[in-house]
Design an enzyme around this catalytic site. Structure first.
Site: not given
Ligand code: DQA
Length: 159
Positions: A117, A39
């Site tokens: 995302h 992330y």
């Molecule tokens: C997310 C991707 C999702 O699969 C995951 O559960 C998250 C973060 C992203 O921003 O990449 O919590 O939404």
């Protein structure tokens, strides 16, 4: 001049500046330290600050929120509709892949919702390939780290 003037009857925003809601789901409050290899190291505050600057430069306002609770996200989607938000950027995080209730909400409102995302769920575990949000979202921005939010905002501002 007020930026967010509400009338007494419908509670609609009467401001001349469009407002874009940015709604973040569970565990996104931990950005910065949460699995940085997936992330990145930007915090949610860093992202909020950049979106705010970008929106203001375009004459718009950002209403940026995070919750670990599904019902809060649903209530905020209702609120976006009630106040006449221009669009919603929604990173529903884990609820993306589980929440029929959030899908129903997006279908129940007319405000355009953009799915966001940081990572690209399609390049990850198979359980992340299903997106209930994506079944009703206007477009999906994923896989660009924190930039995914900025790309979604740029499109939302052009609506
Ligand atoms: C997310 C991707 C999702 O699969 C995951 O559960 C998250 C973060 C992203 O921003 O990449 O919590 O939404």
């Amino acid at each position: 001049m007020c930026n967010r003037c509400f009338d007494n009857i419908g509670g609609r925003i009467l401001a001349d500046q469009p407002t874009i809601f940015v709604l973040n789901g569970p565990n996104l409050n931990l950005l910065g330290t949460r699995e940085p290899e997936i992330y990145g190291t930007d915090t949610l505050d860093d992202i909020a600050g950049r979106l705010d600057d970008r929106a203001r430069a375009a004459g718009a306002l950002i209403d940026f929120r995070q919750s670990n609770h599904e019902g809060h996200l649903i209530d905020w989607l209702h609120e976006a509709q009630a106040v006449g938000a221009k669009a919603v950027l929604l990173n529903a995080a884990g609820f993306t892949h589980t929440s029929v209730a959030i899908l129903d909400t997006i279908k129940a409102i007319t405000v355009p919702v953009f799915e966001v995302h940081l990572s690209d769920p399609h390049k990850r575990e198979s359980f992340r390939h299903l997106s209930y949000v994506g079944m009703a979202a206007k477009a999906v921005f994923a896989g660009h780290g924190a930039k995914s939010y900025e790309l979604a905002l740029d499109v939302a501002l052009q609506l």
